[in-house]
Design a protein around this motif. Structure first.
Motif, PDB file in Angstrom:
ATOM      1  N   LYS B 145       0.831  -1.214   0.000  1.00  0.00           N
ATOM      2  CA  LYS B 145       0.000   0.000   0.000  1.00  0.00           C
ATOM      3  C   LYS B 145       0.856   1.251   0.000  1.00  0.00           C
ATOM      4  O   LYS B 145       1.723   1.430   0.856  1.00  0.00           O
ATOM      5  N   CYS B 146       0.545   2.114  -0.946  1.00  0.00           N
ATOM      6  CA  CYS B 146       1.260   3.379  -1.041  1.00  0.00           C
ATOM      7  C   CYS B 146       0.453   4.459  -0.345  1.00  0.00           C
ATOM      8  O   CYS B 146      -0.775   4.459  -0.402  1.00  0.00           O
ATOM      9  N   VAL B 147       1.167   5.377   0.274  1.00  0.00           N
ATOM     10  CA  VAL B 147       0.513   6.484   0.972  1.00  0.00           C
ATOM     11  C   VAL B 147      -0.325   7.333  -0.001  1.00  0.00           C
ATOM     12  O   VAL B 147      -1.270   7.997   0.381  1.00  0.00           O
ATOM     13  N   GLU B 148       0.029   7.255  -1.277  1.00  0.00           N
ATOM     14  CA  GLU B 148      -0.733   8.005  -2.289  1.00  0.00           C
ATOM     15  C   GLU B 148      -2.111   7.408  -2.532  1.00  0.00           C
ATOM     16  O   GLU B 148      -2.981   8.054  -3.105  1.00  0.00           O
ATOM     17  N   GLY B 149      -2.296   6.159  -2.143  1.00  0.00           N
ATOM     18  CA  GLY B 149      -3.622   5.561  -2.274  1.00  0.00           C
ATOM     19  C   GLY B 149      -3.696   4.337  -3.161  1.00  0.00           C
ATOM     20  O   GLY B 149      -4.692   3.633  -3.149  1.00  0.00           O
ATOM     21  N   TRP B 150      -2.643   4.083  -3.952  1.00  0.00           N
ATOM     22  CA  TRP B 150      -2.720   2.877  -4.780  1.00  0.00           C
ATOM     23  C   TRP B 150      -2.218   1.681  -3.996  1.00  0.00           C
ATOM     24  O   TRP B 150      -1.518   1.808  -2.992  1.00  0.00           O
ATOM     25  N   ASP B 151      -2.617   0.501  -4.446  1.00  0.00           N
ATOM     26  CA  ASP B 151      -2.149  -0.723  -3.820  1.00  0.00           C
ATOM     27  C   ASP B 151      -1.934  -1.766  -4.897  1.00  0.00           C
ATOM     28  O   ASP B 151      -2.534  -1.687  -5.977  1.00  0.00           O
ATOM     29  N   TYR B 229       3.086   1.938   5.319  1.00  0.00           N
ATOM     30  CA  TYR B 229       2.967   2.411   3.939  1.00  0.00           C
ATOM     31  C   TYR B 229       4.302   2.232   3.217  1.00  0.00           C
ATOM     32  O   TYR B 229       5.358   2.137   3.864  1.00  0.00           O
TER      33      TYR B 229
END
Lengths: 237, 262
Positions: B145-151, B229
């Motif tokens: 999971k990226c802090v930007e919102g993608w996974d 993250y």
């Protein structure tokens, strides 16, 4: 003669007006977060119909491309959003106000008539109390949406610690989509709400600030209780 | 606001009562709105924190982030495992999001690489990738999971951090509250809590999709810590150190939450 008719409790009014800026800040900071990875859109057969959102949209609302800031605001104001909503639900549950709020069996049928009335297609509004059938459905839905936002929010905030919530929301990825869809839902609700408030007029608007409405009553006291329940001033909020 | 005094009430006409109640409630409404706006302006113009291991955020917001962290750490447990997936679900093309500490190190040569562990002020331990590869291999396929919102579901393999610590006799050092990791050139660095490091799914990865790590994914050794993250999953680990105070953290210096836990 004029009489003062009590309408909204002080608890309802405070939570309503606190919710207004808090929800606004949540949407604003949420958009800053979303912009970091604005992957969503609606497309049919690979043909993109809507993209959430084009760049001009962010610029129009003077959003900064600053994920860290969006998160910092979001994770502070989520507390207020949660506490305020929680207090409102507690109040509704314990005061019995929920009885005026949750849809009845007939509400779903009546709501259609309310819609037709609002669109000036039919002339007669079904009898109503504080909230009409459409309002009952809309206001109950918005409470459920609030609960949904908190649950999906927690699911994407701590997907490991609250993995059962994440599972309940259909996984991390889907939970984020739900969280986003609920936000779109608030905006949709907001616009209809504002239009309805404008249509309903000053007396109705005032009641959400001062708690009462002013109604014209025939002098006879005997009629009071019956006429109160069928008054047109009870119209859409 | 609702219940005006009964005595004065009865003496007033309906119109007077309306006026009086309007005055009080609208007075409160506008005062409260005014203070809300003032409070909001104060928050927007509040000073930035003094840069230390964290930075870049407004002071009240940083305080809130830290307090919120303390609250949610109550729910943290190393028994909470990240969901794992079957191999076929792992992405074939693993997303590369950031090359800080990697693309700004032109002189880096994997062949000369050694992991440098700071044992004390003077002493340090240098470990080669071959030494690490002799340890038992642990695989994990999880939703990164990226802090930007993608996974993305990704497949990593390497040595379990707890195995690594035991093998190199770092248990005493690992009693410290924090671990700090840096790229060889020191351009990217992260700080992690002891619990996250000792989490059973945290690994020092040297393989991705059954092949050695590529340069852009942090060859020869990177951190995979599924309870954080992506920003905490340092690529190309150069040095490792232990401390009881928070080590510096690249993104926390840029206004992000230090904890960034999931």
């Amino acid at each position: 003669m004029k009489i003062i008719k009590e309408k909204h409790s002080i608890a309802m009014r405070w939570t309503h007006w606190i919710n207004f800026p808090v929800l606004f800040i949540m949407i604003w900071s949420g958009l800053m977060i979303y912009w970091a990875n604005d992957a969503y859109g609606i497309s049919i057969f690979n043909f993109s119909i809507i993209k959430f959102f084009p760049t001009w949209f962010y610029e129009y609302f003077h959003l900064k491309r600053r994920l860290a800031e969006g998160m910092a605001f979001h994770f502070l104001f989520m507390w207020f959003f949660f506490i305020n909503g929680f207090l409102y639900i507690l109040y509704t549950a314990f005061s019995g106000a929920w009885k005026e709020l949750i849809p009845k069996k007939t509400s779903f049928k009546e709501a259609w008539q309310v819609l037709l009335f609002d669109l000036h297609i039919i002339k007669i509004l079904p009898p109503q109390k504080k909230y009409n059938a459409a309002q009952r459905i809309a206001y109950s839905a918005i409470i459920l949406m609030g609960i949904g936002s908190v649950i999906t929010g927690l699911a994407i905030y701590k997907p490991v610690q609250f993995n059962w919530l994440c599972w309940l929301c259909g996984g991390y990825h889907f939970a984020r989509i739900l969280h986003f869809a609920l936000t779109i839902g608030y905006v949709f609700f907001f616009f209809i709400h504002i239009i309805q408030v404008c249509i309903a007029g000053w007396n109705n608007f005032r009641s959400v600030i001062s708690g009462f409405e002013v109604v014209e009553e025939p002098p006879s006291i005997n009629n009071q209780s019956t006429s109160l329940t069928t008054k047109k001033e009870d119209g859409p909020n | 606001m609702d219940q005006t005094d009964k005595k004065t009430d009865s003496a007033l006409t309906v119109d007077q009562k309306i006026k009086r109640r309007n005055f009080i409630s609208f007075g409160i409404f506008f005062t409260a709105s005014g203070s809300a706006i003032a409070g909001w302006k104060w928050l927007l113009n509040s000073p930035k924190e003094i840069p230390s291991v964290t930075g870049g955020a407004r002071l009240p917001l940083r305080k809130a982030l830290n307090k919120t962290e303390l609250f949610f750490r109550n729910f943290y447990s190393n028994n909470h495992l990240v969901k794992v997936y079957p191999k076929y679900m792992a992405a074939k093309t693993v997303r590369v999001n950031s090359l800080i500490g990697i693309d700004d190190d032109k002189n880096f040569d994997v062949k000369n690489w050694k992991l440098n562990i700071k044992l004390s002020n003077q002493k340090s331990l240098n470990i080669s990738i071959d030494q690490i590869k002799t340890l038992p291999k642990t695989e994990i396929i999880f939703d990164f999971k990226c802090v930007e919102g993608w996974d993305q579901i990704q497949h990593w393999a390497g040595v379990k951090m707890s195995d690594f610590i035991t093998h190199f006799k770092l248990d005493d050092l690992a009693q410290c509250q924090y671990i700090g990791l840096e790229t060889p050139n020191g351009k990217y660095y992260v700080g992690l809590e002891r619990e996250a490091i000792l989490h059973p799914q945290t690994i020092l990865a040297y393989e991705m999709n059954n092949a050695p790590l590529t340069i852009n994914h942090g060859a020869p050794l990177r951190l995979i810590v599924p309870v954080k993250y992506g920003i905490k999953n340092l690529k190309r680990i150069g040095t490792m150190s232990f401390s009881n105070t928070r080590p510096k953290d690249y993104w926390a210096e840029n206004g992000y939450d230090y904890y960034s836990g999931l």
